[in-house]
Motif scaffolding. Structure first.
Motif, short mmCIF file in Angstrom:
data_model
loop_
_atom_site.label_atom_id
_atom_site.label_comp_id
_atom_site.label_asym_id
_atom_site.label_seq_id
_atom_site.Cartn_x
_atom_site.Cartn_y
_atom_site.Cartn_z
N THR A 1 0.81 -1.22 0.00
CA THR A 1 0.00 0.00 0.00
C THR A 1 0.84 1.27 0.00
OG1 THR A 1 -0.17 -0.06 2.40
CG2 THR A 1 -1.95 -1.10 1.15
N ALA A 2 2.11 1.16 0.36
CA ALA A 2 2.99 2.33 0.36
C ALA A 2 3.15 2.89 -1.05
CB ALA A 2 4.34 1.97 0.95
N VAL A 3 3.02 2.04 -2.05
CA VAL A 3 3.14 2.49 -3.44
C VAL A 3 2.01 3.46 -3.78
CG1 VAL A 3 3.08 1.73 -5.86
CG2 VAL A 3 4.32 0.39 -4.17
N LEU A 4 0.79 3.11 -3.40
CA LEU A 4 -0.34 4.01 -3.68
C LEU A 4 -0.23 5.32 -2.91
CD1 LEU A 4 -3.33 1.49 -3.69
CD2 LEU A 4 -2.30 2.64 -5.63
N SER A 5 0.13 5.24 -1.64
CA SER A 5 0.28 6.45 -0.83
C SER A 5 1.37 7.34 -1.39
CB SER A 5 0.62 6.09 0.61
OG SER A 5 -0.39 5.28 1.16
N SER A 6 2.49 6.73 -1.77
CA SER A 6 3.60 7.50 -2.34
C SER A 6 3.20 8.18 -3.64
CB SER A 6 4.80 6.59 -2.59
OG SER A 6 5.24 6.02 -1.39
N ALA A 7 2.48 7.48 -4.49
CA ALA A 7 2.05 8.05 -5.78
C ALA A 7 1.16 9.26 -5.56
CB ALA A 7 1.34 7.00 -6.61
N ILE A 8 0.24 9.16 -4.63
CA ILE A 8 -0.66 10.29 -4.36
C ILE A 8 0.12 11.48 -3.81
CG2 ILE A 8 -2.55 11.07 -2.86
CD1 ILE A 8 -3.69 8.20 -3.12
#
Length: 180
Positions: free
Chosen positions: A61-68
């Motif tokens: 989920t860190a990937v989605l948070s980082s992208a945002i």
């Protein structure tokens, strides 16, 4: 003000507004189009879809948070430091020339060049990629040698107007400078 259409060196439309305050003072404003919401949505969607694809492969989920977070910070930095809405040139015959840039975030950058430091205002040409472009610039006097040029200050560096727009600004600048 006339109804002539102006474009930048890439063919995108720009506007030239000018106000003649007196015979010794004229202000030119070159405006670029505002940030397109469609372009912002496409770029954001591309980054978020890519992040979602990586998330599906890794279950992180860190990937989605980082992208945002990266997308939002990137847009804020672009609007505050890169995207210039309009550039202005205020020519005051007895004092000098004021250059201003207004960013999309509302931030402004202003500089002033005294008339005693100005040698001339010229239209110069440069080779850019595979084309020749024209730009308006101020030639500054060399303090050591009055007949030499110490540096060149380009005008409208973000807007990059084509020659027809530059000629209009150039002629008025020359009229004002020649009266001093």
């Amino acid at each position: 003000m006339d109804d002539e259409k102006y474009t930048d060196i890439n063919g995108k439309p720009i506007t030239l507004d000018y106000q003649r305050h007196s015979s010794f003072c004229t202000e030119f404003i070159v405006s670029s189009p505002k940030v397109s919401i469609g372009t912002v949505m496409v770029a954001t969607s591309f980054v978020w879809i890519f992040a979602y694809a990586v998330f599906c492969l890794t279950d992180n989920t860190a990937v989605l948070s980082s992208a945002i977070i990266i997308t939002l910070i990137g847009m804020m930095l672009y609007i505050h430091f890169v995207k210039i809405d309009h550039e202005s040139l205020l020519v005051i015959g007895s004092l000098g020339i004021q250059l201003s840039s207004s960013y999309a975030s509302g931030r402004e950058h202003t500089s002033f060049i005294e008339m005693s430091k100005i040698k001339d205002v010229v239209i110069n040409e440069a080779i850019y990629m595979h084309q020749i472009i024209y730009y308006l610039c101020i030639l500054l006097r060399d303090p050591a040698d009055a007949s030499a040029v110490s540096s060149v200050v380009p005008l409208f560096p973000s807007s990059k107007p084509r020659l027809n727009c530059l000629v209009k600004v150039y002629k008025t600048c020359q009229e004002i400078i020649s009266k001093c």
